[in-house]
Design a protein around this motif. Structure first.
Motif: not given
Length: 272
Positions: A115, A148-149, A152
């Protein structure tokens, strides 16, 4: 109740001491990589290694990743540690002439590492400094990490695939599995969790075997190569071949080994 509180206090103290030791270990060369072979079931030969971190504590001896990786994530020490793992694994792949041998080095990526805004640049830097071509590196991601994303995740994966880097979805089936991940991300490999093979050992294994066979077929139709984890017996290896699985790793083929032992194993396997 008092004994319970004492146990909690002891565990808290142990974690504090281990975290303190972990901070000094990052800068004093106490870590090393072990390498576990990944075998092509079609060719019955080595297709690459997975790099796995180990900590040789000066007093505690070999500390399990199960103990120190969560502490490294909580303290954010996983960031410098993750960069070291990536650089060392790429350098080892060059030393072992992976490009000439058609082999790939697999490296696990933590959620925190993935991340970071400069994650793509850090991977590209590791490749450039080592001289390893991108197609010789596979980054292993977990489902929980990419979910989670997922936006991304898609951006990072697509940017690095321009450099040839490949991506594997690790431990598929270990928890909640979303087929949407396989549809939306340009992945290369699917690593099936060892629980699939373990279920096939039960007396009532007809349904688990059907699930395993269906998963292999589905992933391959999506353009993914399938790697089975946790192969412990010749029977399991034959079952995977029967179902058309592409590759496998596990104690039956080889345990995680220090670099010198893995190197000897690799050259012995190549000569056999």
């Amino acid at each position: 109740m008092q004994r319970f509180h004492h146990a909690m206090a002891d565990e808290h103290q142990r974690r504090r001491e281990l975290t303190r030791d972990l901070q000094s270990a990052v800068g004093t060369g106490q870590f090393e990589l072990f390498y576990q072979p990944i075998i092509s079931l079609w060719r019955s030969e080595l297709s690459g290694f997975e790099a796995l971190i180990r900590w040789r504590h000066p007093q505690r001896g070999l500390v399990s990743p199960v103990q120190f990786i969560p502490l490294a994530e909580e303290s954010r020490l996983i960031l410098p540690l993750g960069e070291w793992i990536l650089r060392r694994a790429c350098g080892q792949a060059v030393e072992w002439k992976f490009e000439q041998r058609g082999l790939s080095m697999s490296v696990n990526v933590s959620a925190l590492q993935f991340e970071q805004r400069d994650f793509v640049q850090s991977v590209q830097m590791a490749l450039e400094r080592s001289g390893l071509p991108g197609h010789c590196l596979t980054l292993e991601l977990t489902e929980s990490m990419v979910l989670r994303d997922i936006g991304l995740a898609g951006r990072h994966i697509r940017q690095l695939k321009e450099s040839g880097v490949r991506f594997a979805l690790d431990d598929f089936g270990a928890g909640y599995s979303s087929l949407s991940v396989l549809q939306s991300l340009p992945l290369d490999h699917l690593k099936m969790d060892r629980s699939f093979l373990q279920a096939c050992r039960r007396p009532d294994s007809k349904r688990p075997r059907l699930v395993l066979e269906t998963l292999v077929s589905m992933a391959q139709r999506l353009g993914l190569t399938v790697i089975a984890e946790g192969v412990e017996t010749a029977e399991q290896g034959e079952l995977l071949r029967h179902f058309g699985c592409d590759s496998a790793q596990g104690y039956f083929f080889g345990r995680p080994q220090p670099a010198d032992e893995a190197s000897s194993w690799m050259f012995t396997a190549a000569g056999s």
